[in-house]
Write a protein that holds these residues in place. Sequence first.
Motif, PDB file in Angstrom:
ATOM      1  N   THR A 190     -37.956  13.699  10.920  1.00 57.23           N
ATOM      2  CA  THR A 190     -38.982  13.659   9.878  1.00 57.23           C
ATOM      3  C   THR A 190     -38.936  12.325   9.132  1.00 57.23           C
ATOM      4  OG1 THR A 190     -37.691  14.434   7.963  1.00 57.23           O
ATOM      5  CG2 THR A 190     -38.544  16.126   9.447  1.00 57.23           C
ATOM      6  N   ASP A 191     -39.880  12.182   8.201  1.00 61.74           N
ATOM      7  CA  ASP A 191     -39.855  11.082   7.231  1.00 61.74           C
ATOM      8  C   ASP A 191     -39.485  11.606   5.842  1.00 61.74           C
ATOM      9  OD1 ASP A 191     -42.188  12.496   6.665  1.00 61.74           O
ATOM     10  OD2 ASP A 191     -43.467  10.727   6.458  1.00 61.74           O
ATOM     11  N   TYR A 192     -38.831  12.756   5.777  1.00 66.11           N
ATOM     12  CA  TYR A 192     -38.549  13.411   4.500  1.00 66.11           C
ATOM     13  C   TYR A 192     -37.469  12.708   3.668  1.00 66.11           C
ATOM     14  CZ  TYR A 192     -41.106  17.640   6.027  1.00 66.11           C
ATOM     15  OH  TYR A 192     -42.052  18.537   6.436  1.00 66.11           O
ATOM     16  N   GLY A 193     -36.547  11.998   4.314  1.00 68.75           N
ATOM     17  CA  GLY A 193     -35.406  11.461   3.582  1.00 68.75           C
ATOM     18  C   GLY A 193     -34.491  12.589   3.126  1.00 68.75           C
ATOM     19  N   TYR A 194     -33.526  12.238   2.253  1.00 67.04           N
ATOM     20  CA  TYR A 194     -32.545  13.227   1.792  1.00 67.04           C
ATOM     21  C   TYR A 194     -32.513  13.364   0.268  1.00 67.04           C
ATOM     22  CZ  TYR A 194     -30.551  13.475   6.498  1.00 67.04           C
ATOM     23  OH  TYR A 194     -30.361  13.670   7.845  1.00 67.04           O
ATOM     24  N   ASP A 195     -33.444  12.716  -0.434  1.00 71.34           N
ATOM     25  CA  ASP A 195     -33.422  12.782  -1.893  1.00 71.34           C
ATOM     26  C   ASP A 195     -33.872  14.139  -2.421  1.00 71.34           C
ATOM     27  OD1 ASP A 195     -32.546  10.192  -1.980  1.00 71.34           O
ATOM     28  OD2 ASP A 195     -34.527   9.327  -2.359  1.00 71.34           O
ATOM     29  N   ASP A 196     -34.685  14.838  -1.639  1.00 65.11           N
ATOM     30  CA  ASP A 196     -35.210  16.127  -2.060  1.00 65.11           C
ATOM     31  C   ASP A 196     -34.642  17.233  -1.171  1.00 65.11           C
ATOM     32  OD1 ASP A 196     -37.248  15.108  -4.082  1.00 65.11           O
ATOM     33  OD2 ASP A 196     -37.878  14.031  -2.275  1.00 65.11           O
ATOM     34  N   ASP A 197     -35.133  18.443  -1.360  1.00 69.02           N
ATOM     35  CA  ASP A 197     -34.599  19.589  -0.620  1.00 69.02           C
ATOM     36  C   ASP A 197     -35.357  19.871   0.670  1.00 69.02           C
ATOM     37  OD1 ASP A 197     -36.962  20.398  -1.805  1.00 69.02           O
ATOM     38  OD2 ASP A 197     -36.216  22.407  -2.318  1.00 69.02           O
ATOM     39  N   PHE A 198     -36.285  18.982   1.073  1.00 71.24           N
ATOM     40  CA  PHE A 198     -37.184  19.277   2.181  1.00 71.24           C
ATOM     41  C   PHE A 198     -36.435  19.565   3.483  1.00 71.24           C
ATOM     42  CE2 PHE A 198     -40.053  16.100  -0.185  1.00 71.24           C
ATOM     43  CZ  PHE A 198     -40.458  17.070  -1.086  1.00 71.24           C
ATOM     44  N   VAL A 199     -35.520  18.693   3.851  1.00 70.61           N
ATOM     45  CA  VAL A 199     -34.770  18.883   5.097  1.00 70.61           C
ATOM     46  C   VAL A 199     -33.924  20.147   5.013  1.00 70.61           C
ATOM     47  CG1 VAL A 199     -32.954  17.936   6.568  1.00 70.61           C
ATOM     48  CG2 VAL A 199     -34.736  16.431   5.671  1.00 70.61           C
ATOM     49  N   GLY A 200     -33.225  20.324   3.904  1.00 72.60           N
ATOM     50  CA  GLY A 200     -32.341  21.472   3.774  1.00 72.60           C
ATOM     51  C   GLY A 200     -33.066  22.796   3.834  1.00 72.60           C
ATOM     52  N   VAL A 201     -34.239  22.886   3.209  1.00 74.25           N
ATOM     53  CA  VAL A 201     -34.945  24.158   3.216  1.00 74.25           C
ATOM     54  C   VAL A 201     -35.536  24.442   4.595  1.00 74.25           C
ATOM     55  CG1 VAL A 201     -37.264  23.412   2.488  1.00 74.25           C
ATOM     56  CG2 VAL A 201     -36.393  25.641   1.778  1.00 74.25           C
ATOM     57  N   CYS A 202     -35.926  23.414   5.346  1.00 69.60           N
ATOM     58  CA  CYS A 202     -36.361  23.637   6.731  1.00 69.60           C
ATOM     59  C   CYS A 202     -35.200  24.157   7.578  1.00 69.60           C
ATOM     60  CB  CYS A 202     -36.928  22.350   7.329  1.00 69.60           C
ATOM     61  SG  CYS A 202     -38.531  21.853   6.661  1.00 69.60           S
ATOM     62  N   HIS A 203     -34.007  23.595   7.375  1.00 68.60           N
ATOM     63  CA  HIS A 203     -32.822  24.117   8.057  1.00 68.60           C
ATOM     64  C   HIS A 203     -32.611  25.583   7.698  1.00 68.60           C
ATOM     65  CE1 HIS A 203     -30.429  21.028  10.215  1.00 68.60           C
ATOM     66  NE2 HIS A 203     -31.142  20.166   9.499  1.00 68.60           N
ATOM     67  N   ALA A 204     -32.774  25.912   6.418  1.00 61.00           N
ATOM     68  CA  ALA A 204     -32.546  27.289   5.978  1.00 61.00           C
ATOM     69  C   ALA A 204     -33.528  28.245   6.639  1.00 61.00           C
ATOM     70  CB  ALA A 204     -32.669  27.365   4.458  1.00 61.00           C
ATOM     71  N   VAL A 205     -34.793  27.838   6.746  1.00 61.64           N
ATOM     72  CA  VAL A 205     -35.799  28.676   7.402  1.00 61.64           C
ATOM     73  C   VAL A 205     -35.431  28.907   8.860  1.00 61.64           C
ATOM     74  CG1 VAL A 205     -38.198  28.691   8.200  1.00 61.64           C
ATOM     75  CG2 VAL A 205     -37.680  28.076   5.845  1.00 61.64           C
ATOM     76  N   MET A 206     -35.051  27.842   9.558  1.00 66.07           N
ATOM     77  CA  MET A 206     -34.708  27.977  10.977  1.00 66.07           C
ATOM     78  C   MET A 206     -33.458  28.825  11.165  1.00 66.07           C
ATOM     79  SD  MET A 206     -35.753  24.278  12.635  1.00 66.07           S
ATOM     80  CE  MET A 206     -35.074  23.196  11.381  1.00 66.07           C
ATOM     81  N   ALA A 207     -32.481  28.674  10.283  1.00 65.11           N
ATOM     82  CA  ALA A 207     -31.246  29.446  10.402  1.00 65.11           C
ATOM     83  C   ALA A 207     -31.491  30.933  10.179  1.00 65.11           C
ATOM     84  CB  ALA A 207     -30.216  28.926   9.396  1.00 65.11           C
ATOM     85  N   ARG A 208     -32.425  31.263   9.318  1.00 68.38           N
ATOM     86  CA  ARG A 208     -32.727  32.671   9.062  1.00 68.38           C
ATOM     87  C   ARG A 208     -33.402  33.316  10.278  1.00 68.38           C
ATOM     88  NH1 ARG A 208     -36.470  34.087   3.994  1.00 68.38           N
ATOM     89  NH2 ARG A 208     -38.056  33.270   5.426  1.00 68.38           N
ATOM     90  N   ILE A 209     -34.243  32.558  10.975  1.00 65.56           N
ATOM     91  CA  ILE A 209     -34.989  33.091  12.125  1.00 65.56           C
ATOM     92  C   ILE A 209     -34.170  33.036  13.404  1.00 65.56           C
ATOM     93  CG2 ILE A 209     -37.022  32.706  13.593  1.00 65.56           C
ATOM     94  CD1 ILE A 209     -38.379  31.564  11.022  1.00 65.56           C
ATOM     95  N   ALA A 210     -33.470  31.939  13.615  1.00 62.14           N
ATOM     96  CA  ALA A 210     -32.712  31.735  14.858  1.00 62.14           C
ATOM     97  C   ALA A 210     -31.304  31.261  14.504  1.00 62.14           C
ATOM     98  CB  ALA A 210     -33.421  30.725  15.747  1.00 62.14           C
ATOM     99  N   PRO A 211     -30.456  32.156  13.973  1.00 65.43           N
ATOM    100  CA  PRO A 211     -29.141  31.738  13.499  1.00 65.43           C
ATOM    101  C   PRO A 211     -28.238  31.155  14.585  1.00 65.43           C
ATOM    102  CG  PRO A 211     -29.333  34.135  13.559  1.00 65.43           C
ATOM    103  CD  PRO A 211     -30.699  33.588  13.773  1.00 65.43           C
ATOM    104  N   ASP A 212     -28.521  31.453  15.846  1.00 61.56           N
ATOM    105  CA  ASP A 212     -27.686  30.935  16.937  1.00 61.56           C
ATOM    106  C   ASP A 212     -28.178  29.606  17.491  1.00 61.56           C
ATOM    107  OD1 ASP A 212     -26.047  33.184  16.775  1.00 61.56           O
ATOM    108  OD2 ASP A 212     -27.298  34.321  18.177  1.00 61.56           O
ATOM    109  N   ALA A 213     -29.308  29.128  17.008  1.00 64.42           N
ATOM    110  CA  ALA A 213     -29.853  27.859  17.511  1.00 64.42           C
ATOM    111  C   ALA A 213     -29.180  26.689  16.796  1.00 64.42           C
ATOM    112  CB  ALA A 213     -31.360  27.802  17.303  1.00 64.42           C
ATOM    113  N   ARG A 214     -28.655  25.766  17.575  1.00 62.56           N
ATOM    114  CA  ARG A 214     -28.079  24.562  16.980  1.00 62.56           C
ATOM    115  C   ARG A 214     -29.196  23.595  16.635  1.00 62.56           C
ATOM    116  NH1 ARG A 214     -23.981  20.137  19.782  1.00 62.56           N
ATOM    117  NH2 ARG A 214     -23.586  18.949  17.878  1.00 62.56           N
TER     118      ARG A 214
END
Length: 267
Positions: A11-35
């Motif tokens: 992405t172009d999100y950078g790390y200053d905000d929560d954008f990347v982390g919350v996308c990770h959280a969404v994916m982990a909730r749906i597919a917890p075994d996906a790396r």
Amino acid sequence: MPDARPITFLTDYGYDDDFVGVCHAVMARIAPDARVIDLTHGVPRHDVRTGALTLRRALPYATAGVHLAVVDPEVGAERRALALRCMEEDRILVGPDNGLLHLAAQRFGGVAEVVDIARSRYRLEPASATFHGRDIFAPVAAHLAAGAPLADAGDPMEPREIVTLDMPMAFAGEDEVLCHAIAFDRFGNVTLDVEHTELEDTGLRLGHRVLVDDREAVYATTFADVPPGELLLYEDAYRTLSIAVNRGSAKDVLGLEVDAEIRIQPL
């Protein structure tokens, strides 16, 4: 149920905000075994072409799986949202239909199947108008990684309908190579639009001198093959023809901008 497929994430999100982390959280909730493998979140803001070039060169080093990319300056506007399957290696690309996925799809043989996921059954509700990474792209990518069929993720489209990326075209001949500066890294190294397979029929030979426009350089293997401050032509880590100055900036020395035409001739 088969093992979850890996997901790469760019992405172009950078790390200053929560954008990347919350996308990770969404994916982990749906597919917890996906790396989930973060390729980069440092694409310059809204720079679709740099994102597309980065995706094209990075994905051959990643296991075939689901490849999520979000550089989306037109989020919430008319552009479509896509999930597509490449012709080769059963790779699935997920992202906005703005050319971001085009070069990577070409790398893997083109598009075999594509669906519009804007109204996907897998999107989060209510979906935000401005954060499709969280509400559309990440959940769709996660469901696909968990084994959902691509056809179930959205409405079918014709591959010819997707947005392509307009790129300059290089010419690689025996007496000269006409090419373009398509990207610059933080060191000022210049990536050209000539890949390894296109060099076979040229007159360029390792260790020999060449003209880069009106400046002499050496066609070398690595930076240390020339003295500090000297210009060199080389294949970068992705086997793409590039220009550098040992311990300097070729971009600054040559005064180049994106898409500048460059003529390279063997001496």
